[in-house]
Enzyme design. Structure first.
Site, PDB file in Angstrom:
ATOM      1  N   ARG A  27      47.275  37.581  40.151  1.00 60.08           N
ATOM      2  CA  ARG A  27      45.907  37.427  39.640  1.00 60.08           C
ATOM      3  C   ARG A  27      44.872  38.014  40.596  1.00 60.08           C
ATOM      4  O   ARG A  27      43.730  38.238  40.205  1.00 60.08           O
ATOM      5  CB  ARG A  27      45.586  35.946  39.434  1.00 60.08           C
ATOM      6  CG  ARG A  27      46.494  35.266  38.435  1.00 60.08           C
ATOM      7  CD  ARG A  27      46.344  33.761  38.505  1.00 60.08           C
ATOM      8  NE  ARG A  27      45.043  33.333  38.056  1.00 60.08           N
ATOM      9  CZ  ARG A  27      44.742  33.072  36.795  1.00 60.08           C
ATOM     10  NH1 ARG A  27      45.657  33.157  35.870  1.00 60.08           N
ATOM     11  NH2 ARG A  27      43.527  32.677  36.447  1.00 60.08           N
ATOM     12  N   ASN A  99      38.374  26.295  40.464  1.00 62.98           N
ATOM     13  CA  ASN A  99      38.207  27.651  39.917  1.00 62.98           C
ATOM     14  C   ASN A  99      36.896  27.682  39.151  1.00 62.98           C
ATOM     15  O   ASN A  99      36.562  26.709  38.469  1.00 62.98           O
ATOM     16  CB  ASN A  99      39.313  27.987  38.905  1.00 62.98           C
ATOM     17  CG  ASN A  99      40.644  28.252  39.566  1.00 62.98           C
ATOM     18  OD1 ASN A  99      40.757  28.169  40.779  1.00 62.98           O
ATOM     19  ND2 ASN A  99      41.642  28.568  38.761  1.00 62.98           N
ATOM     20  N   GLU A 482      39.532  55.629  30.668  1.00 62.34           N
ATOM     21  CA  GLU A 482      40.632  54.750  31.076  1.00 62.34           C
ATOM     22  C   GLU A 482      41.427  55.396  32.220  1.00 62.34           C
ATOM     23  O   GLU A 482      41.819  54.716  33.170  1.00 62.34           O
ATOM     24  CB  GLU A 482      41.528  54.457  29.855  1.00 62.34           C
ATOM     25  CG  GLU A 482      42.786  53.669  30.135  1.00 62.34           C
ATOM     26  CD  GLU A 482      42.564  52.287  30.747  1.00 62.34           C
ATOM     27  OE1 GLU A 482      41.415  51.803  30.784  1.00 62.34           O
ATOM     28  OE2 GLU A 482      43.547  51.706  31.229  1.00 62.34           O
ATOM     29  N   LYS A 486      41.894  53.756  35.905  1.00 65.39           N
ATOM     30  CA  LYS A 486      43.202  53.525  36.532  1.00 65.39           C
ATOM     31  C   LYS A 486      43.218  54.122  37.928  1.00 65.39           C
ATOM     32  O   LYS A 486      43.652  53.494  38.879  1.00 65.39           O
ATOM     33  CB  LYS A 486      44.335  54.167  35.720  1.00 65.39           C
ATOM     34  CG  LYS A 486      44.810  53.507  34.472  1.00 65.39           C
ATOM     35  CD  LYS A 486      45.466  52.177  34.606  1.00 65.39           C
ATOM     36  CE  LYS A 486      44.434  51.090  34.625  1.00 65.39           C
ATOM     37  NZ  LYS A 486      44.081  50.473  33.408  1.00 65.39           N
ATOM     38  N   GLU A 489      40.906  52.188  40.406  1.00 61.70           N
ATOM     39  CA  GLU A 489      41.252  50.811  40.785  1.00 61.70           C
ATOM     40  C   GLU A 489      42.500  50.717  41.668  1.00 61.70           C
ATOM     41  O   GLU A 489      42.560  49.838  42.519  1.00 61.70           O
ATOM     42  CB  GLU A 489      41.294  49.846  39.593  1.00 61.70           C
ATOM     43  CG  GLU A 489      42.402  49.976  38.614  1.00 61.70           C
ATOM     44  CD  GLU A 489      42.302  48.995  37.435  1.00 61.70           C
ATOM     45  OE1 GLU A 489      42.777  49.370  36.370  1.00 61.70           O
ATOM     46  OE2 GLU A 489      41.793  47.875  37.579  1.00 61.70           O
ATOM     47  N   HIS A 505      25.443  69.598  31.486  1.00 60.54           N
ATOM     48  CA  HIS A 505      24.166  68.874  31.555  1.00 60.54           C
ATOM     49  C   HIS A 505      24.024  68.105  32.869  1.00 60.54           C
ATOM     50  O   HIS A 505      23.199  67.199  32.956  1.00 60.54           O
ATOM     51  CB  HIS A 505      24.044  67.932  30.350  1.00 60.54           C
ATOM     52  CG  HIS A 505      24.064  68.660  29.040  1.00 60.54           C
ATOM     53  ND1 HIS A 505      23.025  69.473  28.632  1.00 60.54           N
ATOM     54  CD2 HIS A 505      25.013  68.756  28.081  1.00 60.54           C
ATOM     55  CE1 HIS A 505      23.336  70.018  27.464  1.00 60.54           C
ATOM     56  NE2 HIS A 505      24.527  69.599  27.105  1.00 60.54           N
ATOM     57  N   LYS A 603      43.337  39.899  38.313  1.00 61.44           N
ATOM     58  CA  LYS A 603      43.952  40.220  37.029  1.00 61.44           C
ATOM     59  C   LYS A 603      43.147  39.626  35.878  1.00 61.44           C
ATOM     60  O   LYS A 603      42.909  40.263  34.873  1.00 61.44           O
ATOM     61  CB  LYS A 603      45.389  39.686  37.003  1.00 61.44           C
ATOM     62  CG  LYS A 603      46.136  39.943  35.696  1.00 61.44           C
ATOM     63  CD  LYS A 603      46.389  41.429  35.515  1.00 61.44           C
ATOM     64  CE  LYS A 603      47.043  41.766  34.197  1.00 61.44           C
ATOM     65  NZ  LYS A 603      46.908  43.200  33.877  1.00 61.44           N
TER      66      LYS A 603
HETATM   67  C1  AGP Z   1      42.281  46.997  33.816  1.00 62.54           C
HETATM   68  O1  AGP Z   1      43.090  47.853  34.534  1.00 62.54           O
HETATM   69  C2  AGP Z   1      41.454  46.108  34.579  1.00 62.54           C
HETATM   70  N1  AGP Z   1      42.195  45.383  35.517  1.00 62.54           N
HETATM   71  C3  AGP Z   1      40.330  45.370  33.873  1.00 62.54           C
HETATM   72  O2  AGP Z   1      39.394  46.334  33.535  1.00 62.54           O
HETATM   73  C4  AGP Z   1      40.631  44.491  32.637  1.00 62.54           C
HETATM   74  O3  AGP Z   1      40.985  45.304  31.562  1.00 62.54           O
HETATM   75  C5  AGP Z   1      39.376  43.651  32.306  1.00 62.54           C
HETATM   76  O4  AGP Z   1      39.105  42.803  33.376  1.00 62.54           O
HETATM   77  C6  AGP Z   1      39.515  42.873  31.031  1.00 62.54           C
HETATM   78  O5  AGP Z   1      40.580  41.964  31.083  1.00 62.54           O
HETATM   79  P1  AGP Z   1      41.141  41.299  29.772  1.00 62.54           P
HETATM   80  O6  AGP Z   1      41.741  42.379  28.933  1.00 62.54           O
HETATM   81  O7  AGP Z   1      42.175  40.309  30.250  1.00 62.54           O
HETATM   82  O8  AGP Z   1      39.999  40.632  29.077  1.00 62.54           O
END
Ligand code: AGP
Length: 608
Positions: A27, A99, A482, A486, A489, A505, A603
């Site tokens: 997570r 949390n 996307e 990737k 991140e 532009h 996560k």
């Molecule tokens: C994706 O690679 C990310 N870790 C992140 O953008 C993720 O998609 C976003 O936090 C949304 O999460 P969810 O799909 O569990 O809602």
């Protein structure tokens, strides 16, 4: 993001609590800690960094206990440090893990300081321990103290608390942050994530907002928001049988990339039949509701938002519906106008993303026809709170970087576009074409994964740079976004995406030999225009890496053109995602980053 595990048992719980923390490492977190009741004292251990460091301390000290709480922290208030790690305590009487975020923490902190409490950390969480200590003095039992504290707390929280004067039971509370109980043999557990306790039980109780529960080794009692004792449903899930090990792979992300042919099969399996999508796959009554839809609103975050942006094109071309897509974190704050007969769609892998849940709850107060969730976790809050839901059935996704969750979301959204078209009696020939193509999709993904060697050949050139630009047009623009997400991140390379026509532009100014440009060039009516855009890059010395339909030919400086397998145009966004996942993975591997748990990320983002 933060993880809670708590246990009351007839055996020693230290080891199982630490194992539970290990299960939640995916997570994302920066520190970990544990508090174990030892009759007249509490063993309190914390460590900055990996759970393993906490485990090393446990091995050295060997605390014995049958009642304890443990936590992985992802910093929101206060830097990552041992002092800010949970559990927090008050006067050695009360220990808590938390949390979420306490929104009125400044005001509560000031009032507790006036009451004589000393704050040792910079967190918002510590005040919960002090509040409980204060109210325990008034009420003498933790349940009453928790309700008194709850009356003061504003924000989202899942809390587990132990009291030095009670070595048999602990108390948990939930408000807008996931928390569940697990019913084991001679022990009762609580956790924020079913994976943390999935090895210990198959029986779970998902607490509801406002609930407070007391657990001991033999019994549990649940009270609702009004402090009325309630019975909550027991859900049986065999989590230990779900594959959560890396197997032969180096990283979960790599494993999850290669699981995609099977994951997509699981998404479409039992949902298409003959030449069409089956009725009511989103739940009983969904087909009738879909017939009334005149407009679509999508809300999601991150990768899930990108899936929504791709799907908006499909809702337009297949279901003939206008669609607006919003970042979940922005949607509530733009005073959205809701047209008659609008359908709300939320997309979330975890189903616990705070911004997406908040948007769903906000939208429920508006005049939508109903809500549809596209989600991977059947036990999630989003799944429970949506009117209709389609589970993507991707299986647990452990890598922070979303891979199979994304492609299965796209497959699920395609099923939604088809279902809407079917209910609206539109485009039967097109529906048949897409359904036929969906059946071959797992095989095409399998073929696409074979591009690995060609991707390995280009990865070093990208791994040695600090920036990268991703280009796509139309439905491939969100795929380019996307790809950029990737790469940034997991490899920490700064990456941005643009619709290729926008280059001239502004972003063209960035092009030089240090700016690799990764482009998506499927066969399409604008393929020629895209090639012209790419020529502009080439003419300025930029190096191009193009994933292209075999019919698209072009000369690239020292870069590469990689030919993609053929598939129906409507499904190509799914196929073109795969090499971008492989590329970011291989680049990150070369750069030696923590691929499954990239720095600063979580996560499941359970705070707004
Ligand atoms: C994706 O690679 C990310 N870790 C992140 O953008 C993720 O998609 C976003 O936090 C949304 O999460 P969810 O799909 O569990 O809602």
């Amino acid at each position: 993001m933060c993880g809670i595990i708590a246990a009351a048992s007839t055996r020693n719980v230290g080891k199982l609590l630490v194992q539970g923390l290990h299960k939640m490492e995916y997570r994302g977190y920066d520190s970990a800690g544990i508090a174990l009741h030892q009759n007249d004292s509490i063993a309190h251990l914390r460590a900055l960094g990996k759970v393993q460091l906490l485990e090393d301390k446990m091995v050295a000290e060997k605390p014995k206990s049958k009642l304890g709480i443990a936590h992985t922290r992802w910093a929101t208030h206060g830097e990552p440090s041992e002092i800010n790690a949970h559990p927090h305590q008050s006067k050695n009487n009360v220990y808590i893990v938390h949390n979420g975020i306490i929104e009125n923490y400044i005001e509560l902190r000031e009032s507790l300081i006036k009451d004589g409490y000393e704050f040792l950390s910079q967190t918002d969480s510590e005040l919960i321990a002090h509040l409980l200590d204060l109210y325990l003095k008034q009420s003498n039992n933790m349940i009453d103290a928790m309700y008194l504290a709850k009356a003061k707390l504003e924000g989202a929280y899942a809390i587990a608390a132990i009291d030095i004067n009670d070595n048999e039971s602990l108390v948990v509370a939930r408000n807008k942050s996931p928390l569940l109980l697990g019913l084991g043999t001679d022990e009762i557990l609580a956790a924020s994530d079913p994976l943390a306790i999935g090895q210990l039980t198959n029986e779970f109780i998902f607490l509801e907002d406002g609930d407070v529960a007391e657990i001991s080794a033999e019994a549990y009692t649940i009270f609702d928001a009004n402090k009325k004792q309630v019975t909550r449903e027991i859900t049986k899930i065999d989590i230990s049988s779900q594959a959560t090990s890396k197997g032969e792979y180096k990283h979960y992300m790599e494993k999850e990339i290669y699981e995609q042919p099977q994951a997509i099969l699981n998404t479409i399996d039992g949902r298409i039949g003959g030449d069409d999508v089956l009725d009511n796959i989103f739940g009983l009554g969904s087909a009738e509701l879909f017939a009334q839809v005149e407009r679509i609103q999508i809300v999601a975050c991150g990768t899930s938002l990108h899936a929504g942006r791709v799907a908006a094109n499909w809702f337009s071309s297949i279901s003939e519906l206008p669609c607006q897509v919003d970042y979940a974190s922005e949607y509530r704050y733009r005073n959205p106008h809701v047209d008659k007969n609008s359908l709300l769609i939320t997309i979330s892998q975890s189903g616990e993303t705070a911004d997406t849940l908040a948007a769903l709850r906000y939208a429920k107060e508006k005049d939508y026809l109903g809500s549809v969730g596209i989600c991977n976790v059947p036990t999630s809050s989003l799944a429970r709170e949506s009117d209709f839901v389609l589970f993507t059935n991707a299986g647990p996704e452990i890598g922070v970087a979303s891979t199979k969750a994304f492609t299965t979301q796209l497959a699920g959204l395609m099923l939604l576009a088809l279902s809407l078209a079917k209910s609206r009696e539109l485009n039967p020939i097109l529906r048949k074409r897409v359904v036929t193509a969906l059946r071959t999709l797992p095989e095409v993904i399998h073929e696409t994964l074979k591009l690995k060697d060609q991707i390995l050949a280009i990865a070093p050139a990208i791994a040695s740079k600090d920036n990268a630009l991703f280009l796509g047009r139309g439905v491939f623009y969100p795929i380019a976004k996307e790809g950029a997400l990737k790469l940034k991140e997991i490899s920490y390379i700064h990456a941005e995406a643009y619709p290729a026509g926008e280059l001239k532009h502004g972003p063209l100014a960035l092009i030089d030999e240090n700016m690799p440009v990764i482009a998506l060039a499927p066969e399409s009516e604008i393929a020629e225009k895209l090639v012209s855009n790419l020529e502009e890059v080439k003419a300025r010395g930029g190096t191009l890496y193009v994933f292209a339909d075999p019919s698209v030919t072009m000369d690239v400086n020292n870069g590469a053109v990689i030919s993609m397998p053929k598939c129906d145009f409507l499904l190509t966004p799914i196929i073109y995602t795969i090499p971008l996942q492989l590329l970011s993975y291989e680049v990150a591997l070369l750069r030696g980053t923590d691929i499954d748990q990239p720095r600063n990320l979580a996560k499941s983002v359970t705070v707004e």
